[in-house]
Structures are given as structure tokens and as C-alpha cells.
Design a protein around this motif. Sequence first.
Motif, PDB file in Angstrom:
ATOM      1  N   ASN A   1       9.679  24.651  -4.799  1.00 11.81           N
ATOM      2  CA  ASN A   1       8.529  24.948  -3.934  1.00 11.81           C
ATOM      3  C   ASN A   1       8.894  25.811  -2.725  1.00 11.81           C
ATOM      4  N   ARG A   2      10.121  26.278  -2.705  1.00 11.78           N
ATOM      5  CA  ARG A   2      10.514  27.230  -1.651  1.00 11.78           C
ATOM      6  C   ARG A   2      10.400  28.673  -2.166  1.00 11.78           C
ATOM      7  N   LEU A   3      10.060  28.789  -3.433  1.00 11.31           N
ATOM      8  CA  LEU A   3       9.922  30.125  -4.025  1.00 11.31           C
ATOM      9  C   LEU A   3       8.476  30.344  -4.434  1.00 11.31           C
ATOM     10  N   LYS A   4       7.938  31.459  -3.978  1.00 10.67           N
ATOM     11  CA  LYS A   4       6.579  31.826  -4.392  1.00 10.67           C
ATOM     12  C   LYS A   4       6.688  33.155  -5.125  1.00 10.67           C
ATOM     13  N   LEU A   5       6.116  33.225  -6.298  1.00 12.24           N
ATOM     14  CA  LEU A   5       6.156  34.488  -7.040  1.00 12.24           C
ATOM     15  C   LEU A   5       4.819  35.196  -6.901  1.00 12.24           C
ATOM     16  N   GLU A   6       4.876  36.463  -6.468  1.00  8.72           N
ATOM     17  CA  GLU A   6       3.651  37.242  -6.282  1.00  8.72           C
ATOM     18  C   GLU A   6       3.454  38.175  -7.459  1.00  8.72           C
TER      19      GLU A   6
ATOM     20  N   ASN B   1      -1.613  41.650 -19.456  1.00  7.91           N
ATOM     21  CA  ASN B   1      -1.326  40.850 -20.644  1.00  7.91           C
ATOM     22  C   ASN B   1      -1.671  39.396 -20.362  1.00  7.91           C
ATOM     23  N   THR B   2      -2.964  39.166 -20.336  1.00  7.35           N
ATOM     24  CA  THR B   2      -3.489  37.904 -19.841  1.00  7.35           C
ATOM     25  C   THR B   2      -2.980  36.677 -20.577  1.00  7.35           C
ATOM     26  N   GLU B   3      -2.918  36.797 -21.923  1.00  6.46           N
ATOM     27  CA  GLU B   3      -2.571  35.601 -22.686  1.00  6.46           C
ATOM     28  C   GLU B   3      -1.161  35.097 -22.383  1.00  6.46           C
ATOM     29  N   SER B   4      -0.196  36.007 -22.544  1.00  6.83           N
ATOM     30  CA  SER B   4       1.183  35.592 -22.318  1.00  6.83           C
ATOM     31  C   SER B   4       1.404  35.318 -20.840  1.00  6.83           C
ATOM     32  N   ALA B   5       0.723  36.090 -19.979  1.00  8.05           N
ATOM     33  CA  ALA B   5       0.890  35.885 -18.544  1.00  8.05           C
ATOM     34  C   ALA B   5       0.471  34.467 -18.164  1.00  8.05           C
ATOM     35  N   ALA B   6      -0.661  34.040 -18.694  1.00 15.48           N
ATOM     36  CA  ALA B   6      -1.156  32.709 -18.364  1.00 15.48           C
ATOM     37  C   ALA B   6      -0.148  31.644 -18.773  1.00 15.48           C
ATOM     38  N   GLN B   7       0.422  31.843 -19.953  1.00 15.09           N
ATOM     39  CA  GLN B   7       1.393  30.867 -20.460  1.00 15.09           C
ATOM     40  C   GLN B   7       2.627  30.761 -19.572  1.00 15.09           C
ATOM     41  N   ILE B   8       3.141  31.938 -19.219  1.00 14.88           N
ATOM     42  CA  ILE B   8       4.363  31.966 -18.417  1.00 14.88           C
ATOM     43  C   ILE B   8       4.118  31.394 -17.026  1.00 14.88           C
ATOM     44  N   LEU B   9       2.987  31.796 -16.432  1.00 18.71           N
ATOM     45  CA  LEU B   9       2.682  31.270 -15.103  1.00 18.71           C
ATOM     46  C   LEU B   9       2.548  29.749 -15.143  1.00 18.71           C
ATOM     47  N   ARG B  10       1.972  29.259 -16.220  1.00 22.94           N
ATOM     48  CA  ARG B  10       1.826  27.802 -16.353  1.00 22.94           C
ATOM     49  C   ARG B  10       3.197  27.126 -16.386  1.00 22.94           C
ATOM     50  N   LYS B  11       4.102  27.729 -17.134  1.00 21.61           N
ATOM     51  CA  LYS B  11       5.455  27.159 -17.211  1.00 21.61           C
ATOM     52  C   LYS B  11       6.132  27.161 -15.843  1.00 21.61           C
ATOM     53  N   LEU B  12       5.998  28.280 -15.136  1.00 17.22           N
ATOM     54  CA  LEU B  12       6.611  28.386 -13.815  1.00 17.22           C
ATOM     55  C   LEU B  12       5.999  27.359 -12.861  1.00 17.22           C
ATOM     56  N   ARG B  13       4.672  27.219 -12.980  1.00 20.90           N
ATOM     57  CA  ARG B  13       3.968  26.278 -12.103  1.00 20.90           C
ATOM     58  C   ARG B  13       4.411  24.839 -12.400  1.00 20.90           C
ATOM     59  N   GLN B  14       4.579  24.573 -13.694  1.00 20.61           N
ATOM     60  CA  GLN B  14       5.020  23.223 -14.087  1.00 20.61           C
ATOM     61  C   GLN B  14       6.398  22.914 -13.520  1.00 20.61           C
ATOM     62  N   ALA B  15       7.213  23.962 -13.415  1.00 16.71           N
ATOM     63  CA  ALA B  15       8.558  23.785 -12.866  1.00 16.71           C
ATOM     64  C   ALA B  15       8.520  23.639 -11.346  1.00 16.71           C
TER      65      ALA B  15
ATOM     66  N   ILE C   1       7.293  25.932  -9.133  1.00 22.84           N
ATOM     67  CA  ILE C   1       7.323  27.205  -8.404  1.00 22.84           C
ATOM     68  C   ILE C   1       5.898  27.593  -8.010  1.00 22.84           C
ATOM     69  N   LEU C   2       5.754  28.206  -6.820  1.00 25.36           N
ATOM     70  CA  LEU C   2       4.426  28.566  -6.343  1.00 25.36           C
ATOM     71  C   LEU C   2       4.022  29.958  -6.850  1.00 25.36           C
ATOM     72  N   ILE C   3       2.723  30.096  -7.089  1.00 22.13           N
ATOM     73  CA  ILE C   3       2.233  31.365  -7.634  1.00 22.13           C
ATOM     74  C   ILE C   3       1.204  31.973  -6.693  1.00 22.13           C
ATOM     75  N   SER C   4       1.391  33.262  -6.429  1.00 21.64           N
ATOM     76  CA  SER C   4       0.493  33.951  -5.524  1.00 21.64           C
ATOM     77  C   SER C   4      -0.086  35.190  -6.204  1.00 21.64           C
ATOM     78  N   ILE C   5      -1.380  35.440  -5.988  1.00 23.62           N
ATOM     79  CA  ILE C   5      -1.990  36.657  -6.546  1.00 23.62           C
ATOM     80  C   ILE C   5      -2.041  37.716  -5.458  1.00 23.62           C
ATOM     81  N   ASP C   6      -1.320  38.797  -5.715  1.00 23.90           N
ATOM     82  CA  ASP C   6      -1.172  39.880  -4.742  1.00 23.90           C
ATOM     83  C   ASP C   6      -2.316  40.874  -4.892  1.00 23.90           C
TER      84      ASP C   6
END
Length: 595
Positions: free
Chosen positions: A452-457, A466-480, A482-487
Amino acid sequence: MRVSGTDELERTSDVDSLPPQSTDDVLRESERGFQRLLETMQLPAMILGHGATILFANDYLAQLLGYPRDHIQSMTLYDLVSVRDRTGAAREFTDRLRRCDIDHQFEVELQTSRGDERIVTWNSTILQDASGHGVAVVSIGIDVTDQRDEAAQRLHEALHDGLTGLPNRSLFLERLETAMGRAQRHERYRYSVLFVDLDRFKVINDSLGHRMGDRLLMEASRVLRECVEPQDTVARLGGDEFAIVLDDLPDEDYPRRVAERIHDAFATPIALENNDAFTTASIGIALGSRSYDAPEDVLRDADNAMNRAKAKGKARYEIFDPSMHKKAVATLHLETDLRRALERNELFLVYQPIVSMRDRSVVGFEALVRWQHPTRGLVSPVEFIPMAEETGLIVPIGLWVLREACRQIAEWTSTSPEPLYVSVNLSSRQLSVPTLVSDVMSVLEEFRLSPNRLKLEITESGLMENTESAAQILRKLRQAGILISIDDFGTGYSSLSYLMRFPIDTLKIDRSFVKAMTSTESGNDTLELIRAIVTLARNLGMEVVAEGVETEDQRIRLEALGCQLAQGYLFAPPLSVEKAVVVMENRRVPESRRG
Ligand code: C2E
Ligand code: MG
Ligand code: MG
């Protein structure tokens, strides 16, 4: 050959055994013999009188043309000439005969009663009266149609693509040269070249096989042909590359419309036996101008524009402007340099504080990459990140940025209990690296950094790619964790409901909105838009950061709208490590700091 003719020949074959005759008899007989010869020879023969009237035609010619002999003998040569004989060969033929100029062989295309054409080469001789005036012409011909057809076939093969039957590169360049010539001669004539590259051809070819690949190319060429006018040239340059010469443009905007037509046409899937294949095309447009010297240059510029269209995300078109060429050359140099930049330690990071607008306290930093080029000085990421994305260099560069940012934030906060985060920009290209998630995890482990000290923008437009794969990967990162930011939020035109499919912690309102907010024209609309975003984000439990806050006025308005966090020159520009450390230790940006 007719029987009587054979008899005749047989009878006269032994010249020595003939009885003596008067000169007149001999001449008369030779005339008759000549006529018999014309009648029976296995070559087309005719005698033309004044006005190209056909006084005599032999059986061979009659059969060749499919008319009864007496029918032909009531016609003129002009009646028989093919409508396609645009060269006017027949007219020239008769003109020359009138002038008794018959040294040449003449080729004339004749129309048969069956509707096809025969090409006949004629050898002629003039018949003169006693005073030496030409009265008629005897012509004996050779039917060269088949020879010509073969030659034409060979020529066709040399100038066309075997698979699609479209003109090939040589013929394309020839046609383009013709168009360029017309442009030089006629003030108002305009032409344009479209360079078309199929976007997913390689994938289809590799996954469905070459036979399907060929089918796709054939279908694509049909689609392209249908998108243009008959006088335009569609050529296949090779592989999945096509080029079009648009001839005689009705207006300047026409090439764009054709490009759009092509995109629309490709929107329907192409049926291939058992599969439907979707393909899109990237199109580069070069507008013909008189400054071009060589057709290759026009094609090169269209190609350049096409590459830009590809780089900007495929399935689109770009129009070449002359600066692109210079840019392409400069980019090439910079690209070579960028490859070495990593090894040579020319990249470094700066850190821009993300602060609370109310009390200027720092909640995190965004890591921004910089390139200290050995001769050009500091190069902006705006310039080299797109290039890195095009070339794929973004993958190693992105990984380096991630490691460096994590290392730094771990070092800074190793003694502090307060959870400051570091924001790292992730290019959409990186989302398609299969090892992304594990790469990120091992970097975190290496520096013992809690996720939670890392945010990916990731930019909104990058997410849309590439919405489909992007959603999957972001979900995995979020589960781990990691914070997600929309730039650059608000610039990608995605629907908000759509965004909810992604596990998002933070929305960063693009700085163009922050800027527009205080403009007189669109200020109110923008205010409402920002209010809507803030409300939505709050309802979804997301944090909102306003980007590019430069003035106190902006800060006040944003705060009033309920936006609490900001990043911008009003608080701090991106800072060197030394300066960032000071901000870190105070947990606050100093009051006086401006741009
Ligand atoms: P971004 O992620 O939206 O970064 C914010 C940009 O806005 C930064 O430009 C920052 O210097 C600039 N900025 C900050 N405050 C203000 C302000 O008050 N006014 C104005 N006008 N600008 C402000 P920078 O550093 O030039 O980066 C530009 C873009 O390059 C970034 O936009 C990001 O998309 C990309 N980028 C930078 N570093 C990286 C990286 O390590 N990886 C990737 N993939 N992209 C990066
Ligand atoms: Mg960013
Ligand atoms: Mg941004």
C-alpha cells in the motif's frame, strides 16, 4: 486451301514446260494468278480503294472477322476497326496509304462479328494506273492477337501482385508518377496517397495459418477496392501493406473521407471459411503537392504518417505534414540514444509532492522520469516516453523506474511510521507484459515495501486500449494490496459506469480541466463536470487528486467542490531527490513555494 487453287498451282509448277506466250498473255495470267494467290492464301488479305473502301477481302479475312465476304466487300476499313483502337492506327494507316507512304508495317485492331478483337499487322503494296497514280492498295496481314495476348499477360504479371491481382509496387509508382505529372500541368488537379497497413494481420496469419492469411489479404483488397473510385489505384506493396493513389480529388477533405470509409468497411468482420476475422487498418495520408520530385517520396511520407497512426493506437489515420519527416529523422537518432540511456545511467527520477489542499501536508509523491541526454541536455518524458512505448523500450525503462522509485521511498521512510506512498506511472504497453504482476511483487519484496506504499498510475486512455486484460491485471495488483490510480482522468471519454469495472483507488483529474475551470468560456461547465467527478468518486470510495494546480484561485474553487488533494506548481514542482527529502522530513510543502 481450295482444291481449284491447288490444281492451279500444280499446273503452273513446272515453268520450263509451259508453251511460249505473248507478253500481254503473261501479264493477264499473272494478274489472275495474283488474285488466286490472294484468295487462297492462309493469311488475311484485302484490296483497299479510295476512302478505304474494301474492294476485295479473301476468305481467310472473312472467316477471321466472322462476316460473309460480300458483306465485307461493301464496307470500309473504318467500319471494321475496333472501337478500342484509340490509337487511331487505322486512320494513320489509310492516311499513309493515301500519301503512298507504305514503308511501314501497320498494326490495326479489328472488331469481329463475334464481338472480340483481332490485332492484324499489315504489309501493303500500292497498285498504280498507267500514269503512275495510286489506285488501290493490296495488304496482306498476319494475325498477331495471340502473340500480343501473351506479351500482355507477361506484362500484367510483371506489374501485378499474384495473390490479390492488384497492381504491385512498380505499377503503383508508375501510376503515382502519372498523377504527379498531371499535377504539374494542371493547376486544379489534386491527388493523394494513402498508405494502408492491416493492424492485426500477423496475429491472424500466425494463429489461423497462411491459407487464411491469404484469404484475408484477398478480402481486404476487395474491401479497399470498394472504398475507392474506378480511376483510383489500389496496390499491394507486399505483406499486409497496401497503397492507394486517389486521382483527381473532388476536394481537399476527400482523402480523409476515404480513410473513414475504409475504417467503417473494416468494422464488419471478414468471413474466412469457419472463422470471422476482425481486422483494422492504420492509414497514413500524404496530400500530393507540387514540391514532390519522386513518387517514392510521396509514398515515404504516407508511410511515415501511417507509422504515426499506428503509434497513436492503431485503427486510425494520420495526415502527413512536412514536420513529420524531420521528426522521423530526429526520432531515429533519439531512439538509438534511448536504447543506451539505461546502461549509461542517464535516466533519473524527480518527485512531485501530492498534498492536501487544506494544510499543504504531503500524502505521497509522484515519481517522474527525466533523461539527461549527453548532448541535448534534459529531455522531457513527453518526448521520449511515447518513443519508448513505440519501440517497446518502455518495458525495461518502466521496470527501472519502478525499482528506483520503490528503493527511494523505502529509504526515505524506513524510519518513519507514516505511510507515504509513491505513485509510479505505468504505460499501457507494460500491462501486456505477462510477468508484470510478479515483477512488481518481487520489487516490493526486494525493498521490503508494503504494497500500500505503491500506487500505480495508468492513464484513462491506456486503460481503454486493452480493457479486458487490463481489468484482469489491475484486479490482481489490487488483490496484492497495491493502489491503483487513473491518470489524466476525463480525457479518455470513457463512460463512468464502465470505469466501475476496474478496481480504482484514485482519480486524477486532468490538468486541462483544472485550467478550463477558471477560463471565462467553459468555466461553469467544467466546474459542474469536476463536481460530478468528485461526487461520483466519493460515492465509490475513491480519492480525487487535481492535477496541475497552479493558482490560488484554482485551489479555492477545487476545495469548494470537495476536492481535497492536489498536485501542481502552486504547491511544488517535481523535485530533485535532495529537495524532496526536505519536504519528506517536514511532511509539508513550504508556504512560499511557487512554480
Ligand atoms: P503525468 O503522469 O500526468 O504527470 C504530470 C505531469 O504534469 C508532469 O509532467 C508534471 O511535471 C506536470 N505538472 C505537475 N504540476 C504541474 C502544474 O502545476 N502545471 C503544469 N502545467 N504541469 C504540471 P512531466 O514530468 O513532464 O511528465 C509528463 C508525462 O510523462 C506524465 O504525465 C506521464 O504520463 C509521463 N511520464 C513521466 N514519467 C513517466 C514514467 O516513469 N513512466 C511512464 N510510463 N510515463 C511517465
Ligand atoms: Mg502520472
Ligand atoms: Mg496526469
